[in-house]
Design a protein around this motif. Structure first.
Motif, PDB file in Angstrom:
ATOM      1  N   TYR A  62     101.061  89.814 -55.382  1.00  0.00           N
ATOM      2  CA  TYR A  62     100.410  89.893 -56.688  1.00  0.00           C
ATOM      3  C   TYR A  62     100.210  91.335 -57.157  1.00  0.00           C
ATOM      4  N   THR A  63     100.199  91.515 -58.461  1.00  0.00           N
ATOM      5  CA  THR A  63      99.551  92.664 -59.076  1.00  0.00           C
ATOM      6  C   THR A  63      98.088  92.276 -59.232  1.00  0.00           C
ATOM      7  N   ILE A  64      97.178  93.144 -58.819  1.00  0.00           N
ATOM      8  CA  ILE A  64      95.750  92.814 -58.794  1.00  0.00           C
ATOM      9  C   ILE A  64      94.981  93.799 -59.654  1.00  0.00           C
ATOM     10  N   ARG A  65      94.181  93.261 -60.562  1.00  0.00           N
ATOM     11  CA  ARG A  65      93.256  94.086 -61.354  1.00  0.00           C
ATOM     12  C   ARG A  65      91.827  93.673 -61.024  1.00  0.00           C
ATOM     13  N   VAL A  66      91.024  94.643 -60.591  1.00  0.00           N
ATOM     14  CA  VAL A  66      89.597  94.425 -60.353  1.00  0.00           C
ATOM     15  C   VAL A  66      88.838  95.129 -61.471  1.00  0.00           C
ATOM     16  N   VAL A  67      87.863  94.449 -62.049  1.00  0.00           N
ATOM     17  CA  VAL A  67      87.005  95.056 -63.063  1.00  0.00           C
ATOM     18  C   VAL A  67      85.560  94.939 -62.604  1.00  0.00           C
ATOM     19  N   SER A  68      84.848  96.053 -62.603  1.00  0.00           N
ATOM     20  CA  SER A  68      83.428  96.062 -62.253  1.00  0.00           C
ATOM     21  C   SER A  68      82.604  96.291 -63.506  1.00  0.00           C
ATOM     22  N   GLU A  69      81.736  95.353 -63.800  1.00  0.00           N
ATOM     23  CA  GLU A  69      80.786  95.493 -64.907  1.00  0.00           C
ATOM     24  C   GLU A  69      79.429  95.837 -64.300  1.00  0.00           C
ATOM     25  N   VAL A  70      78.964  97.063 -64.523  1.00  0.00           N
ATOM     26  CA  VAL A  70      77.657  97.464 -64.000  1.00  0.00           C
ATOM     27  C   VAL A  70      76.591  96.915 -64.935  1.00  0.00           C
ATOM     28  N   LEU A  71      75.756  96.031 -64.415  1.00  0.00           N
ATOM     29  CA  LEU A  71      74.739  95.358 -65.233  1.00  0.00           C
ATOM     30  C   LEU A  71      73.357  95.987 -65.086  1.00  0.00           C
ATOM     31  N   GLU A  72      73.107  96.618 -63.941  1.00  0.00           N
ATOM     32  CA  GLU A  72      71.883  97.381 -63.723  1.00  0.00           C
ATOM     33  C   GLU A  72      72.254  98.601 -62.914  1.00  0.00           C
ATOM     34  N   SER A  73      71.561  99.720 -63.153  1.00  0.00           N
ATOM     35  CA  SER A  73      71.868 100.911 -62.377  1.00  0.00           C
ATOM     36  C   SER A  73      70.618 101.710 -62.065  1.00  0.00           C
ATOM     37  N   ASN A  74      70.381 101.881 -60.800  1.00  0.00           N
ATOM     38  CA  ASN A  74      69.379 102.824 -60.309  1.00  0.00           C
ATOM     39  C   ASN A  74      69.856 103.313 -58.941  1.00  0.00           C
ATOM     40  N   GLY A  75      70.951 104.065 -58.968  1.00  0.00           N
ATOM     41  CA  GLY A  75      71.491 104.608 -57.740  1.00  0.00           C
ATOM     42  C   GLY A  75      72.797 103.986 -57.331  1.00  0.00           C
ATOM     43  N   SER A  76      73.847 104.759 -57.408  1.00  0.00           N
ATOM     44  CA  SER A  76      75.169 104.453 -56.868  1.00  0.00           C
ATOM     45  C   SER A  76      75.756 103.110 -57.260  1.00  0.00           C
ATOM     46  N   SER A  77      76.067 102.997 -58.525  1.00  0.00           N
ATOM     47  CA  SER A  77      76.772 101.807 -58.994  1.00  0.00           C
ATOM     48  C   SER A  77      78.232 101.806 -58.541  1.00  0.00           C
ATOM     49  N   SER A  78      78.778 102.979 -58.211  1.00  0.00           N
ATOM     50  CA  SER A  78      80.159 103.013 -57.713  1.00  0.00           C
ATOM     51  C   SER A  78      80.250 102.362 -56.337  1.00  0.00           C
ATOM     52  N   MET A  79      79.235 102.560 -55.500  1.00  0.00           N
ATOM     53  CA  MET A  79      79.237 101.922 -54.189  1.00  0.00           C
ATOM     54  C   MET A  79      78.957 100.419 -54.314  1.00  0.00           C
ATOM     55  N   ALA A  80      78.150 100.032 -55.295  1.00  0.00           N
ATOM     56  CA  ALA A  80      77.958  98.608 -55.579  1.00  0.00           C
ATOM     57  C   ALA A  80      79.278  97.989 -56.030  1.00  0.00           C
ATOM     58  N   THR A  81      80.074  98.764 -56.761  1.00  0.00           N
ATOM     59  CA  THR A  81      81.386  98.305 -57.210  1.00  0.00           C
ATOM     60  C   THR A  81      82.310  98.039 -56.027  1.00  0.00           C
ATOM     61  N   VAL A  82      82.293  98.924 -55.032  1.00  0.00           N
ATOM     62  CA  VAL A  82      83.114  98.719 -53.834  1.00  0.00           C
ATOM     63  C   VAL A  82      82.726  97.416 -53.141  1.00  0.00           C
TER      64      VAL A  82
END
Length: 711
Positions: free
Chosen positions: A425-445
C-alpha cells in the motif's frame, strides 16, 4: 575592478573539502558568503535593520532557504515555470538553521533580521541542507550584526559501522543513522534525525563525532573573519530597563507565584491564578505609570514567573501540575474510533490529544518529490494539523505552518522504518491535534502507531515517543519527563525521542542554553527510555498487534507481475480494456513498468471484483505450451472448423480446423462438435504454413487401425 576574495578551506579528512568565500557576491548585504563542496554552491546573506520597531520585544528573525531549479539544470514544474512557495524540504532546512541561530543573538536585540540561503549550483553527490547552517553562520561572521557565538551544522551517518560526516544521498541509503547536528564550539544546540533502532550510547557517540567536525568548521569561520577584517559590532538600542520597577514586581509577585506553582494544578486553573497575581501587581502602579512603563511591568512579571516556577522544580522537585520529574501524565487510548476510515485511533496524555487516521491506496497516491536536490516518491507519509482551538485560541488559518511541516516530518521519520518493505500500500497518516499542552508531535507518533495497527498495516514493531525538558541554574539541574507546554517555554531544553522497545527511531532536540553537559544529555536519554517504554505499554494494552487484515470497507490490494509485452493488451486501445474492467469490477488498477515487466496493483473492496480482474489478467497473459492438453469450449461454428475458447482463459480463441476434429474424414463440422460443447484439445504450436496457432481434438484419442484392402 575585480574584488578581493577571501577564501578558507575546511578539510573533511577523507579527500573531500569545503570552501567558504566572501568578497565576490552580494556586497550590499551586511554579510555574504559562498560555501562550496564539490560542485554544490550555496550563497548566504545576512541583513539586519539599523533600528528596532517600537514596541517589538522579540527578535524578528527570518531564515529563508531556497533551491533554484537552474542549480540542477532543470525547469520548475507547474504552469508558470517559476519557483513558487517553498517545498517541505526547504521549510525543514529553514527550521534546522533557525533553531540553532535564534538563541545566539543578544536577548535585547530586536531589529528586523533576515538570513537568506540559496542553492545556486547542485552536485548530486552533495546534500546541500548539511551546508546551510555553516553558510548562515559564516555570513553573520563577516557582518557587523550582533552575533557573538558562531555555529555550524553537519549531517552524520553510520555506514557499515563507521561514522561519516556529510554523506551523499546514495551513501545515506546504506546508513542506519541520519542526524543533523547544530552546535557552537562549546555546546550542542540542535539535534534532529532518524535512526534504525540504535541505543542511547550510540546516539551520544554520533553527536560527539559530529561536534568535533563542527568545531573545525567554526575555526575556519574565525580565520575567514580575521582575514576579511573583523567588523566592529554595531551599536544598538537595547531594551528599556528599570531596576526599581523590577524589584517592586518581584517583591509583590515572587512568593505568590511560588505558592501557586508548588501546589500543582491544571493548565486553565493555573493560568487564572497567575493572571490574578498579575492584576494585583498592576494595581500597585498608577494608570499614568502603566501608560509609560506597562510593558516593563509585564516583562518583569514574566521574568519573575519564570524564576519562581524554575526554582520550585529545582528546590522541591515539584512541577506545575504536581508531578515529580520522572512522572508521565495519565494516558488513555482508543482505536477504531471513526467507522468509515481505513484505520483510526485516539491518544490522550494529560491535556494533549491527537486523533490519527490512516488511508490506504495504490502507488498512484504516492507523494511525489520534485525539487532541485531530490526527485522520487514516498509511499508512506504523515501530515500533522495543529488548529488554534487545540490551545483554546481563535486565530486565522494561514495555510500549513512551518511548525506543522516540522512536527509532521518528525513523526513520519519516527514511524517510517517500521513499515514493512513488502507493504503493497501507499499509506497516508493524518494527525489532527485536538488538545495541546506539551508535545503533540509525540502524541502524533503514538496515535499514528495505533491507527496503523488498527488499519491492518503489519508494522514491524510499535513506536512511542516522549518529550523531555531541562531546568538548570548552572549547578543544579532537573530533567523532566513528558513536559508541559509551560515547561517547554520556561525550560532550557526540548528533547523529543521516539523508538521501539529495542531502540531509538527518531529524535529532535533544541537547547536554549550554552554549555549543555554530555552527562545531562545521557541522563535525559536514559530517563526518556523509561518514559517511552511506559507509554509503549499503554499503547499495546489498547492494541497488542496489527489486525490480521484490513477492514471490510477498506481496500484490499494485490499485486501481479506480467511480461512487459502484455501491458498493451491489458490497457487496450486508448485505455478501453482497463477502463471497462475497472468500471465492471469496482476496482482501481495501476500498471507500472519495472525492468521490462508490468507490475499490476489491484485495489478494491469486493473480493469478487478482484477475482474477476485476476481472471482477466490470466486470460490476457495465457500462453499455451507445446504438447499440453487444455479444456476448450465451442463459441462459433464455421464450415471449415470450430472457434474454441480456452475455459481457463476467457477471451483467448483459437481455430480447431475440421481436419483436426477426428481421425475419420469429417464432411460436416456439426457431426462432431456443437455450440457450447466442452472438451480437451492438444496444443500443437504455430503452423509453419499459416503462421497461426494450431490445436487438435483428434490428437488426444488413439488413432484407429487402418483397414486392410481386400484383394
Amino acid at each position: 575592478m575585480i574584488p578581493q576574495l577571501f577564501v578558507e578551506k575546511i578539510d573533511l579528512g577523507d579527500g573531500r573539502s569545503i570552501t567558504i568565500e566572501t568578497g565576490r557576491l552580494a556586497k550590499q548585504a551586511d554579510g555574504s558568503v559562498v560555501v562550496r563542496m564539490g560542485d554544490t554552491m550555496i550563497l548566504a546573506t545576512a541583513v539586519s535593520a539599523r533600528t528596532s520597531n517600537p514596541g517589538v520585544d522579540f527578535l524578528p528573525l527570518t531564515v529563508d532557504y531556497r533551491e533554484k531549479f537552474a542549480a540542477a539544470g532543470r525547469f520548475p514544474g507547474g504552469f508558470f515555470k517559476r519557483e513558487a512557495r517553498p517545498s517541505d524540504s526547504e521549510v525543514l532546512t529553514m527550521r534546522l538553521v533557525d533553531r540553532v541561530l535564534r538563541p545566539l543573538f543578544p536577548d535585547d536585540y530586536h531589529a528586523e533580521t533576515q538570513v537568506m540561503i540559496q542553492l545556486m549550483s547542485h552536485d548530486e553527490t552533495v546534500m546541500p541542507d548539511a551546508l546551510a547552517g555553516l553558510a548562515a553562520s559564516a555570513a553573520l561572521a563577516v557582518s557587523d550584526i550582533p552575533f557573538y557565538n558562531l555555529i555550524s551544522e553537519v549531517r552524520v551517518a553510520r555506514i557499515d559501522g563507521k561514522l561519516v560526516i556529510n554523506p551523499s544521498r546514495e551513501e545515506l541509503e546504506k546508513s542506519d543513522i541520519d542526524m543533523m547536528i547544530g552546535a557552537s564550539m562549546d555546546s550542542v544546540a540542535m539535534v534532529e534525525g532518524e535512526m534504525k533502532e540504535i541505543s542511547e550510547a550510540e546516539m551520544i557517540e554520533a553527536i560527539k563525532f559530529a561536534h568535533e567536525a563542527i568545531k573545525v568548521q567554526i575555526q575556519a569561520q574565525y580565520r575567514l573573519q580575521e582575514a576579511f577584517g573583523k567588523k566592529e559590532i554595531r551599536t544598538y538600542e537595547g531594551e528599556k530597563e528599570n531596576e526599581e520597577i523590577y524589584k517592586k514586581v518581584k517583591e509583590a509577585a515572587y512568593d505568590k507565584i511560588y505558592a501557586i506553582a508548588k501546589v500543582g494544578s491544571a493548565k486553565h486553573e493555573r493560568g487564572v491564578a497567575f493572571a490574578e497575581v498579575k492584576e494585583e501587581v498592576k494595581a500597585l502602579f498608577t494608570e499614568e505609570e502603566l501608560a509609560v512603563d506597562g510593558d516593563l511591568v509585564s516583562k518583569y512579571f514574566y521574568k519573575t514567573n519564570k524564576e519562581a516556577v524554575r526554582n520550585v522544580v529545582l528546590e522541591l522537585g515539584v512541577r506545575l501540575d504536581g508531578r515529580k520529574t520522572t512522572d508521565i501524565r495519565p494516558i488513555w487510548c482508543e482505536t477504531d474510533y471513526l467507522p468509515r476510515v481505513h484505520g483510526s485511533s485516539l491518544f490522550t496524555r494529560g491535556e494533549t490529544q491527537a486523533l490519527a487516521t490512516v488511508t490506504l491506496g495504490t502507488s498512484r497516491e504516492a507523494n511525489q518529490i520534485d525539487s532541485p536536490s531530490e526527485q522520487g516518491e514516498e509511499k508512506f507519509y504523515l501530515h500533522y494539523n495543529f488548529p488554534p482551538f487545540s490551545t483554546g485560541e481563535a486565530k486565522p488559518l494561514r495555510g500549513t505552518s512551518r511548525r506543522e511541516v516540522g512536527h509532521g516530518n518528525l513523526a513520519q521519520r519516527a514511524l517510517k522504518n517500521m513499515i514493512p518493505a513488502d507493504c503493497p500500500y501507499t499509506i497516508r497518516v493524518v494527525s489532527e491535534v485536538l488538545e495541546s499542552n506539551g508535545s503533540s508531535s509525540m502524541a502524533t507518533v503514538c496515535a499514528g502507531t495505533m491507527a496503523l495497527m488498527d488499519a491492518g498495516v503489519q508494522m514491524v514493531k510499535p513506536v512511542s515517543g516522549i518529550a523531555m525538558g531541562l531546568i538548570t541554574d548552572g549547578e543544579k539541574f532537573a530533567v523532566l519527563s513528558d513536559i508541559l507546554g509551560d515547561e517547554d517555554h520556561l525550560g532550557d531544553m526540548d528533547f523529543k525521542v521516539t523508538g521501539t522497545a529495542d531502540g531509538i527511531t527518531a529524535c529532535q532536540m533544541d537547547i536554549k542554553i550554552d554549555g549543555l553537559r554530555y552527562d545531562i544529555m545521557e541522563q535525559a536519554l536514559a530517563q526518556a527510555r523509561d518514559g517511552r517504554l511506559h507509554i509503549l505499554g499503554k499503547l499495546t494494552e489498547t492494541i497488542a498487534a496489527p489486525r490480521a487484515d484490513v477492514k471490510a470497507h477498506a481496500p484490499k490490494i494485490l499485486t501481479r507481475t506480467i511480461p512487459g509485452n502484455f501491458i498493451g493488451a491489458l490497457i487496450g486501445p486508448g485505455g478501453k480494456v482497463i477502463q471497462e474492467l475497472q468500471k465492471a469490477t469496482g476496482t482501481t488498477i495501476v500498471i507500472n513498468e519495472v525492468d521490462e515487466q508490468g507490475v499490476i496493483e489491484i485495489l478494491g473492496t469486493d473480493p469478487a471484483g478482484i477475482e474477476t480482474v485476476l481472471a482477466k489478467i490470466a486470460s490476457i497473459t495465457f500462453k499455451p505450451q507445446m504438447g499440453e492438453a487444455y479444456e476448450v469450449k465451442v463459441i462459433k461454428m464455421l464450415d471449415f472448423g470450430a472457434v474454441v475458447e480456452y475455459t481457463a482463459a476467457p477471451g483467448n480463441e483459437v481455430l480447431l480446423h475440421v481436419s483436426e476434429l477426428a481421425w475419420e474424414r469429417t464432411e460436416n463440422v456439426a457431426d462432431v462438435v456443437k455450440m457450447g460443447d466442452v472438451f480437451q484439445v492438444k496444443y500443437l504450436g504455430v503452423d509453419p504454413k499459416t503462421k497461426k496457432e494450431k490445436v487438435s481434438k483428434k490428437a488426444l484419442v488413439p488413432r484407429p487401425p487402418r483397414e486392410e484392402k481386400k484383394e
